[in-house]
Design an enzyme around this catalytic site. Structure first.
Site, mmCIF file in Angstrom:
data_model
loop_
_atom_site.group_PDB
_atom_site.id
_atom_site.type_symbol
_atom_site.label_atom_id
_atom_site.label_comp_id
_atom_site.label_asym_id
_atom_site.label_seq_id
_atom_site.Cartn_x
_atom_site.Cartn_y
_atom_site.Cartn_z
ATOM 1 N N HIS A 93 0.830 -1.216 0.000
ATOM 2 C CA HIS A 93 0.000 0.000 0.000
ATOM 3 C C HIS A 93 0.863 1.264 0.000
ATOM 4 O O HIS A 93 0.411 2.329 0.425
ATOM 5 C CB HIS A 93 -0.937 0.033 1.222
ATOM 6 C CG HIS A 93 -1.657 -1.246 1.464
ATOM 7 N ND1 HIS A 93 -2.752 -1.631 0.717
ATOM 8 C CD2 HIS A 93 -1.425 -2.257 2.348
ATOM 9 C CE1 HIS A 93 -3.177 -2.816 1.132
ATOM 10 N NE2 HIS A 93 -2.385 -3.221 2.113
ATOM 11 N N SER B 70 19.705 16.634 -16.104
ATOM 12 C CA SER B 70 18.755 17.738 -16.243
ATOM 13 C C SER B 70 19.429 18.875 -16.974
ATOM 14 O O SER B 70 20.591 19.198 -16.720
ATOM 15 C CB SER B 70 18.269 18.214 -14.861
ATOM 16 O OG SER B 70 17.527 19.418 -14.981
#
Length: 571
Positions: A155, A285
């Site tokens: 979960h 990046s």
């Protein structure tokens, strides 16, 4: 117009391998058509039809479509609006002796569907060894890290610990399912054969004056020459498009696996527990230069903890995997709307969907191979996260230890519950580290088990049989699956495609590596047989380079094959 002024698919320009691009190239497609026409003519001649030796020799000499012929084919197709007939006319120009018998009794789908089935088979032969390599690399990774405890997550929340190697085995298990699916899809492939316009073989029955046995024999001969053991006994004008659905659904399923594995690695990279390899000059990046990482070496690993590195290949893997699993919609829709014996609304769609499925699967495997070849694990980060969550998970062990010292379980439960809530508030409200164990050490109630705390908090005590499962799984399932594939390779199932893809020298290196790893097959003498086949091909290659034409080279090759066949029979 420059090539830079027109669209080209990134699957070819950026992502897939040269061998897969070549398989689905126009030259391979048209040359395969010519080879199928040659198989048909040779078989018809063997069965007594009046086809001259000159016709066969000219067809053999011009099986490969040369650069200058593509213009001829394009002009013919513009005139005739039919690509198959354009290729028939172009072939007739370079093999004039064969012009009267070229395409005798056949329909367009004899070459188009036949070539597609060959491409499906050879495409799988490219993918399967690459998938096996990924599984092998993950197997090695799992064994290396089988004892490294780490938090499991259910979960999205921390759960009972597992190990890094055990988690990798979950990926391997899914990839083994993909391996079995693709192996099964390949073994199920059959050839369309020579079936005529609507699958009734009426044209061939007429050619052979009603001799049913010769028609069946023709079908068998062409099927064998094309490299298939069996042909479909019944077809329409085409082979059933259900075949495309079945095969590409396995590729789509593999696409799901790619996205799942890529997603896991991205999550682990987000937590800085595991990262994909990072190349020396890779840029993470365009704006944030601190996202650039160096090559992973023993000297630089310590420097990486403060660097932010994007899992770019895993992200690309997810992107391409998503594309791959969505490609199944086209074959499913195409199959479902075919009319009776055939409708042509399948053609344009299949020209796109089939190559894209294989090119995308190939691109995914290139990425998976790169990622799994150098996954980087950070045990210190993993330990830090374990230390944050382990105290809560150890509460059950602490309670049981107190019971062994004669303390009531209910009293132990209440005491540890109170401290757990206090520690949870410190973590969630104050943002401080988990101090549950410090609280236990300061509370007199827990004095009887203070000395046991190091043992009770040992991360390996929480991973159950994870390490043992890794060992058993890799030995009993992974190694057996890889050995089975190696057996197919050694026995020749993959030898010929690999020779075409890699070349003799590289295949010989692979054979030596398999031999060194113990992939020996006493029943067939597989390794030696495969090496012998490669040597035979090497000699044939040398002959082809020095022979006056391809016909002479082929005759020499057939003599060599016959010699080895005779040796095999005698031995």
């Amino acid at each position: 117009m420059s090539s830079y002024d027109s669209y080209s698919t990134p699957l070819v320009g950026r992502y897939s391998s040269a061998e897969m691009q070549k398989l689905f190239s126009l030259r391979t497609r048209y040359s395969t058509w010519r080879r199928l026409w040659l198989y048909l003519a040779e078989s018809q001649k063997e069965l007594g039809l009046p086809i001259s030796d000159d016709a066969i020799m000219q067809m053999e000499a011009h099986v490969t479509v040369m650069d200058n012929e593509f213009e001829v084919i394009a002009l013919e197709e513009k005139r005739r609006r039919h690509d198959v007939m354009a290729c028939v006319h172009a072939y007739s120009q370079v093999a004039p002796a064969a012009a009267p018998i070229l395409h005798w009794g056949a329909t367009s789908c004899y070459v188009t569907d036949g070539a597609d089935l060959i491409a499906l088979r050879d495409g799988l032969d490219i993918l399967l060894p690459k998938l096996a390599r990924v599984i092998k690399q993950l197997r090695d990774f799992a064994l290396e890290w089988k004892d490294q405890p780490c938090l499991a997550y259910t979960h999205g929340q921390a759960a009972q610990p597992t190990t890094v190697g055990k988690r990798a085995c979950l990926w391997i298990q899914d990839l083994l399912m993909d391996l079995r699916n693709l192996e099964r899809a390949r073994s199920d492939l059959r050839f369309r054969g020579v079936k005529g316009t609507t699958g009734s073989q009426a044209s061939f029955l007429a050619i052979f004056d009603g001799d049913h046995d010769k028609v069946e024999r023709l079908d068998e001969l062409v099927t064998r020459k094309a490299g298939f053991d069996f042909a479909f006994m019944v077809t329409s004008q085409t082979y059933s498009r259900k075949v495309d659905v079945d095969l590409i659904s396995q590729l789509a399923s593999f696409g799901c696996t790619c996205e799942r594995i890529g997603g896991d690695i991205r999550h682990l990279a987000m937590m800085k527990e595991v990262e994909e390899p990072f190349e020396k000059d890779q840029i993470g990046s365009s704006a944030m230069a601190f996202k650039v990482g160096p090559m992973i070496t023993s000297q630089t690993k310590r420097m990486l903890k403060d660097e932010k590195r994007n899992p770019m290949r895993s992200e690309r893997l997810c992107s391409l995997g998503r594309h791959l699993r969505n490609l199944i919609a086209n074959p499913m829709d195409t199959y479902s709307v075919q009319w009776l014996e055939r409708s042509l609304d399948d053609s344009a769609n299949r020209r796109i969907s089939i190559p894209e499925s294989f090119l995308t699967a190939d691109a995914c495997l290139i990425l998976l191979n790169n990622i799994t070849s150098g996954l980087v694990v950070y045990p210190a980060v993993i330990k830090k996260r374990m230390d944050e969550e382990l105290p809560f998970m150890a509460t059950e062990n602490i309670m049981m230890a107190l019971v062994e010292h004669g303390i009531s379980r209910q009293e132990a439960h209440e005491a540890i519950r109170v401290l757990s809530h206090e520690a949870g508030a410190v973590v969630k409200i104050e943002g401080k580290p988990n101090d549950l164990i410090e609280r236990v050490r300061r509370t007199e109630f827990f004095r009887p088990i203070w000395e046991q705390l190091p043992t009770l908090l040992n991360p390996k005590a929480f991973t159950g049989r994870s390490a043992e499962q890794v060992t058993k799984f890799t030995q009993q399932e992974v190694d057996m699956a890889l050995q089975k594939l190696a057996t197919c390779f050694m026995s020749g199932t993959f030898t010929n495609p690999l020779l075409a893809i890699l070349g003799c020298e590289e295949v010989m290196q692979i054979l030596d590596e398999c031999h060194a790893r113990g992939f020996l097959y006493k029943a067939t003498g597989g390794c030696n047989k495969a090496k012998r086949d490669v040597n035979m091909c090497l000699r044939a290659e040398r002959l082809e380079r020095t022979a006056r034409n391809r016909v002479e080279a082929k005759k020499e090759r057939e003599k060599i094959k016959a010699k080895w066949k005779e040796i095999d029979m005698n031995s």
